[in-house]
Scaffold this motif. Sequence first.
Motif, PDB file in Angstrom:
ATOM      1  N   ARG B 131      -1.260  -6.977  -6.856  1.00 14.96           N
ATOM      2  CA  ARG B 131      -0.220  -6.197  -7.514  1.00 14.96           C
ATOM      3  C   ARG B 131      -0.803  -4.930  -8.149  1.00 14.96           C
ATOM      4  NH1 ARG B 131       1.937 -10.086 -10.788  1.00 14.96           N
ATOM      5  NH2 ARG B 131       0.583  -9.501 -12.512  1.00 14.96           N
ATOM      6  N   VAL B 132      -1.952  -5.099  -8.805  1.00 15.15           N
ATOM      7  CA  VAL B 132      -2.570  -3.957  -9.476  1.00 15.15           C
ATOM      8  C   VAL B 132      -2.964  -2.882  -8.464  1.00 15.15           C
ATOM      9  CG1 VAL B 132      -4.661  -3.232 -10.680  1.00 15.15           C
ATOM     10  CG2 VAL B 132      -3.365  -5.163 -11.522  1.00 15.15           C
ATOM     11  N   VAL B 133      -3.630  -3.287  -7.411  1.00 16.82           N
ATOM     12  CA  VAL B 133      -4.085  -2.303  -6.422  1.00 16.82           C
ATOM     13  C   VAL B 133      -2.891  -1.632  -5.742  1.00 16.82           C
ATOM     14  CG1 VAL B 133      -5.346  -1.977  -4.261  1.00 16.82           C
ATOM     15  CG2 VAL B 133      -6.277  -3.460  -6.039  1.00 16.82           C
ATOM     16  N   PHE B 134      -1.882  -2.419  -5.393  1.00 14.74           N
ATOM     17  CA  PHE B 134      -0.705  -1.842  -4.738  1.00 14.74           C
ATOM     18  C   PHE B 134      -0.019  -0.836  -5.669  1.00 14.74           C
ATOM     19  CE2 PHE B 134       3.798  -1.675  -3.668  1.00 14.74           C
ATOM     20  CZ  PHE B 134       3.735  -1.344  -2.315  1.00 14.74           C
ATOM     21  N   ASN B 135       0.158  -1.197  -6.906  1.00 11.26           N
ATOM     22  CA  ASN B 135       0.804  -0.292  -7.863  1.00 11.26           C
ATOM     23  C   ASN B 135       0.025   1.010  -8.005  1.00 11.26           C
ATOM     24  OD1 ASN B 135       3.217  -1.417  -8.879  1.00 11.26           O
ATOM     25  ND2 ASN B 135       2.058  -2.932 -10.025  1.00 11.26           N
ATOM     26  N   LEU B 136      -1.293   0.869  -8.171  1.00  9.75           N
ATOM     27  CA  LEU B 136      -2.100   2.067  -8.387  1.00  9.75           C
ATOM     28  C   LEU B 136      -2.104   2.967  -7.157  1.00  9.75           C
ATOM     29  CD1 LEU B 136      -5.173   0.544 -10.289  1.00  9.75           C
ATOM     30  CD2 LEU B 136      -3.386   1.994 -11.239  1.00  9.75           C
ATOM     31  N   TYR B 137      -2.133   2.345  -5.987  1.00 13.61           N
ATOM     32  CA  TYR B 137      -2.215   3.144  -4.759  1.00 13.61           C
ATOM     33  C   TYR B 137      -0.841   3.664  -4.330  1.00 13.61           C
ATOM     34  CZ  TYR B 137      -3.617   4.581  -0.087  1.00 13.61           C
ATOM     35  OH  TYR B 137      -3.857   5.321   1.038  1.00 13.61           O
ATOM     36  N   ALA B 138       0.091   2.743  -4.158  1.00 10.78           N
ATOM     37  CA  ALA B 138       1.380   3.112  -3.562  1.00 10.78           C
ATOM     38  C   ALA B 138       2.330   3.788  -4.547  1.00 10.78           C
ATOM     39  CB  ALA B 138       2.048   1.866  -2.977  1.00 10.78           C
ATOM     40  N   ILE B 139       2.315   3.353  -5.789  1.00  7.58           N
ATOM     41  CA  ILE B 139       3.272   3.904  -6.761  1.00  7.58           C
ATOM     42  C   ILE B 139       2.662   5.076  -7.536  1.00  7.58           C
ATOM     43  CG2 ILE B 139       4.844   3.368  -8.668  1.00  7.58           C
ATOM     44  CD1 ILE B 139       5.428   1.667  -6.209  1.00  7.58           C
ATOM     45  N   GLU B 140       1.442   4.868  -8.060  1.00  9.77           N
ATOM     46  CA  GLU B 140       0.841   5.921  -8.904  1.00  9.77           C
ATOM     47  C   GLU B 140       0.139   6.989  -8.068  1.00  9.77           C
ATOM     48  OE1 GLU B 140       1.683   5.674 -11.945  1.00  9.77           O
ATOM     49  OE2 GLU B 140       2.316   3.581 -11.951  1.00  9.77           O
ATOM     50  N   GLY B 141      -0.261   6.641  -6.865  1.00 10.33           N
ATOM     51  CA  GLY B 141      -0.874   7.635  -5.993  1.00 10.33           C
ATOM     52  C   GLY B 141      -2.366   7.818  -6.156  1.00 10.33           C
ATOM     53  N   TYR B 142      -3.039   6.836  -6.736  1.00  5.47           N
ATOM     54  CA  TYR B 142      -4.504   6.937  -6.860  1.00  5.47           C
ATOM     55  C   TYR B 142      -5.169   6.643  -5.513  1.00  5.47           C
ATOM     56  CZ  TYR B 142      -4.032   7.013 -11.956  1.00  5.47           C
ATOM     57  OH  TYR B 142      -3.728   7.361 -13.234  1.00  5.47           O
ATOM     58  N   SER B 143      -6.367   7.191  -5.327  1.00  3.81           N
ATOM     59  CA  SER B 143      -7.135   6.913  -4.113  1.00  3.81           C
ATOM     60  C   SER B 143      -7.920   5.609  -4.303  1.00  3.81           C
ATOM     61  CB  SER B 143      -8.101   8.059  -3.841  1.00  3.81           C
ATOM     62  OG  SER B 143      -9.096   8.089  -4.854  1.00  3.81           O
ATOM     63  N   HIS B 144      -8.441   5.088  -3.215  1.00  3.99           N
ATOM     64  CA  HIS B 144      -9.237   3.854  -3.320  1.00  3.99           C
ATOM     65  C   HIS B 144     -10.490   4.081  -4.165  1.00  3.99           C
ATOM     66  CE1 HIS B 144      -6.832   1.301  -0.787  1.00  3.99           C
ATOM     67  NE2 HIS B 144      -6.813   2.202   0.180  1.00  3.99           N
ATOM     68  N   LYS B 145     -11.019   5.294  -4.053  1.00  5.85           N
ATOM     69  CA  LYS B 145     -12.213   5.599  -4.849  1.00  5.85           C
ATOM     70  C   LYS B 145     -11.884   5.532  -6.342  1.00  5.85           C
ATOM     71  CE  LYS B 145     -15.954   8.975  -5.084  1.00  5.85           C
ATOM     72  NZ  LYS B 145     -16.415  10.282  -4.633  1.00  5.85           N
ATOM     73  N   THR B 157     -12.992  -3.472  -1.298  1.00  6.88           N
ATOM     74  CA  THR B 157     -12.124  -4.508  -1.882  1.00  6.88           C
ATOM     75  C   THR B 157     -10.742  -3.944  -2.177  1.00  6.88           C
ATOM     76  OG1 THR B 157     -14.051  -5.529  -2.871  1.00  6.88           O
ATOM     77  CG2 THR B 157     -11.934  -6.176  -3.762  1.00  6.88           C
ATOM     78  N   SER B 158     -10.720  -2.700  -2.644  1.00  3.49           N
ATOM     79  CA  SER B 158      -9.437  -2.065  -2.929  1.00  3.49           C
ATOM     80  C   SER B 158      -8.598  -1.956  -1.656  1.00  3.49           C
ATOM     81  CB  SER B 158      -9.698  -0.677  -3.532  1.00  3.49           C
ATOM     82  OG  SER B 158      -8.484  -0.016  -3.763  1.00  3.49           O
ATOM     83  N   LYS B 159      -9.237  -1.535  -0.577  1.00  2.05           N
ATOM     84  CA  LYS B 159      -8.511  -1.411   0.696  1.00  2.05           C
ATOM     85  C   LYS B 159      -8.032  -2.773   1.182  1.00  2.05           C
ATOM     86  CE  LYS B 159     -10.978   2.713   2.234  1.00  2.05           C
ATOM     87  NZ  LYS B 159     -12.032   3.241   3.114  1.00  2.05           N
ATOM     88  N   SER B 160      -8.915  -3.737   1.059  1.00  3.57           N
ATOM     89  CA  SER B 160      -8.579  -5.090   1.507  1.00  3.57           C
ATOM     90  C   SER B 160      -7.388  -5.651   0.725  1.00  3.57           C
ATOM     91  CB  SER B 160      -9.810  -5.980   1.324  1.00  3.57           C
ATOM     92  OG  SER B 160      -9.467  -7.322   1.491  1.00  3.57           O
ATOM     93  N   ASN B 161      -7.427  -5.447  -0.588  1.00  2.84           N
ATOM     94  CA  ASN B 161      -6.339  -5.964  -1.422  1.00  2.84           C
ATOM     95  C   ASN B 161      -5.019  -5.247  -1.163  1.00  2.84           C
ATOM     96  OD1 ASN B 161      -7.917  -7.875  -2.662  1.00  2.84           O
ATOM     97  ND2 ASN B 161      -8.470  -6.565  -4.388  1.00  2.84           N
ATOM     98  N   LEU B 162      -5.109  -3.973  -0.897  1.00  7.19           N
ATOM     99  CA  LEU B 162      -3.898  -3.216  -0.579  1.00  7.19           C
ATOM    100  C   LEU B 162      -3.280  -3.738   0.722  1.00  7.19           C
ATOM    101  CD1 LEU B 162      -1.999  -0.776  -1.125  1.00  7.19           C
ATOM    102  CD2 LEU B 162      -3.508   0.551   0.363  1.00  7.19           C
ATOM    103  N   SER B 163      -4.138  -3.953   1.692  1.00  8.61           N
ATOM    104  CA  SER B 163      -3.661  -4.433   2.979  1.00  8.61           C
ATOM    105  C   SER B 163      -2.973  -5.788   2.837  1.00  8.61           C
ATOM    106  CB  SER B 163      -4.852  -4.517   3.928  1.00  8.61           C
ATOM    107  OG  SER B 163      -4.440  -4.968   5.176  1.00  8.61           O
ATOM    108  N   ARG B 164      -3.592  -6.656   2.069  1.00 10.66           N
ATOM    109  CA  ARG B 164      -3.004  -7.980   1.842  1.00 10.66           C
ATOM    110  C   ARG B 164      -1.679  -7.883   1.093  1.00 10.66           C
ATOM    111  NH1 ARG B 164      -6.616 -12.814   0.549  1.00 10.66           N
ATOM    112  NH2 ARG B 164      -7.753 -13.028   2.496  1.00 10.66           N
ATOM    113  N   ALA B 165      -1.660  -6.992   0.124  1.00  9.94           N
ATOM    114  CA  ALA B 165      -0.424  -6.814  -0.654  1.00  9.94           C
ATOM    115  C   ALA B 165       0.704  -6.350   0.252  1.00  9.94           C
ATOM    116  CB  ALA B 165      -0.662  -5.808  -1.775  1.00  9.94           C
ATOM    117  N   ARG B 166       0.398  -5.419   1.145  1.00 17.33           N
ATOM    118  CA  ARG B 166       1.432  -4.900   2.051  1.00 17.33           C
ATOM    119  C   ARG B 166       1.991  -6.000   2.943  1.00 17.33           C
ATOM    120  NH1 ARG B 166      -1.749   0.577   3.776  1.00 17.33           N
ATOM    121  NH2 ARG B 166      -0.723   2.026   2.336  1.00 17.33           N
ATOM    122  N   VAL B 167       1.090  -6.818   3.445  1.00  9.95           N
ATOM    123  CA  VAL B 167       1.547  -7.903   4.335  1.00  9.95           C
ATOM    124  C   VAL B 167       2.493  -8.845   3.579  1.00  9.95           C
ATOM    125  CG1 VAL B 167       0.787  -9.951   5.600  1.00  9.95           C
ATOM    126  CG2 VAL B 167      -0.471  -7.798   5.814  1.00  9.95           C
TER     127      VAL B 167
END
Lengths: 440, 186
Positions: B131-145, B157-167
């Motif tokens: 949830r945290v990674v998805f929110n930061l990436y998809a909603i807030e617009g932060y990069s994985h870095k 790990t950030s990319k992996s978690n985002l991918s899992r969240a999307r699924v």
Amino acid sequence: MDERGANIDVVFRNGLKDYEVLPPPEVWDNIHPVVKTNLRPLLILRTAAAVAVLMSVSFLAYRLTREIPSEIINNVSALDVATIPAIIKHDPVVSVSENRKRNNLLLISRNDAVANSGTIFEPVADEVITSPDIALIQKSGSLSPENSRLLKGPNIPSVNLTQNTAFQTEDFTDLYIQDDNLKKNSERWSIAALATPTYNSSFNSGKDELSKQLDASEQNIVSYSGGVAFSFKVNRRFSVQSGLFYSSVGQMIDGINSFGGFQKYDNTKGDRNFEVLTSSGTIYTNNGDVFLLADGPAERISTSFTNDVFDPVKASLQYINNNLRQNFSYLELPVILRYKFVDKTVDLNLIGGLSYNLLVDNSVYTIVDGIKYSVGKTEGLNSVSISSSLGMGMEYNISDKLSLNLEPTFRYYINRFNQLTGSNVHPYSFGIFSGVSYKF
Amino acid sequence: LSEIKKIIKGCLAGDRRDQELLYRRHSAKLYAVCLQYSGNDEEARDILQEGFIKIFENLHHYKHEGSFEGWMRRITVNTALEKFRSRHNLYRVDDIDQIREPDSEPDNQDYSGLEANDLLGIIRELPPKYRVVFNLYAIEGYSHKEISKMVNISEGTSKSNLSRARVILQRRVGSYTGIKKRVANG
């Protein structure tokens, strides 16, 4: 799939954009008292700073307005010469004007044989009769016409004591001149080197239960403070002091086991492998070789390397110690007001003021075999803090120029030590500064 | 703009009315952010409370450059992250052993009919770390870095978690829209 523009991302981004949910009313009820409380120190701080500045400016202004212009001092006409002979004949006491009041009194006490009355001779201008002139009178033991020239210095050239035939040597046998104050006034500046070990602790008025628990597991350690102070004497009682001090404060956190040799097991860059909650802020590791393990509640350490993931004992890491030490060093710029309430061989002063403290070192370490082993830093600390000081200064005058100083001082940090929410830590310290001061 | 400046000035002076006005104006939007980052209402309330305390305490740092609402939102998100870090041991195994990313489902679903409340409910059902990674990436617009630094994980790990969240989100959104359609069709 376009990473940033993934369909599901867009659905949530757009769907939750500008979405609002009314929070329960009790949230505001909990916020307001805390905010109000936290605003008070700022108000107090500003008021204290304003008072300190006003007092300093007032004293300086007062002093400046009391300065006597040099042309008046050297002006012969300023002295009411005509009154001198008659007055001296009757007066055991010679004083300067009211400007100096009793503080700078040039007192000549003598036998009643000369006169019975206690009237005062007052030249119009301050310092018209200077102490060296009087000292010469004392040495000569006479004010006969031959040495009456002694009063014909640059300050009082027109005094003619040939008329004062009543003055004989015996009249001045117990001539006493108290001109210490004039001497002291010529030494307005002083420089002092002071140092002290300090005992540190803190008030924690935070409501957060966790911060209180943390506070209980932490021990304060004796630290030190020292530096150079410059002091300017505004008048006989008041001085303004500033300078530059270096102080170190710290605490020991028990129950945190540290191990060395973790680098070879650490696949990450090593930064922030561990975070430890303390009342002073969160410690984070910046040494990739260190492994931390809490004795007590595991939640005190936040890490991805929990005990179920990595066992330091099985990995044969080198055990270092079971406590961490936080150290914070400050450069301090004090603005102190000193009030001398006893002016004897041992002077006593009341000391109070503010100090602006700049954080120059923030380190966390543990000790193995007497050697410091760097662990990390504490985050969330305020880089600038303001502390108030209150103390008692004892000054033993070894000579006219040199003094020994002993100053028990209590210091309280006015603003919060860190920016942690729920934590409201205000450190305080007590130290007995000792050192030497030199007047010039 | 001048009105918000006036309110901020009042807050800085400790005016209770201005403090409350600021809270009333922005708390609903920020509370929605808190709900996005939290698994339960109590946690969301705590985040909002602590976030607003920080906002009031740090108002003097706001230089009237950029959006004030954005500034408050950043503080709220950071507060949520702090809370998260203190409550969860993040990415314990995942961080060390980079887990193979799951296969994404084809993203050609029909998301119409989903309301903000539905989306919030779905996002809150995600495991905290996703949830945290998805929110930061998809909603807030932060990069994985940036995310890796913010939550102390690797970029992988950030990319992996985002991918899992999307699924997970795709699956849940799919089932949710299916249910809604069935209900609508009687």
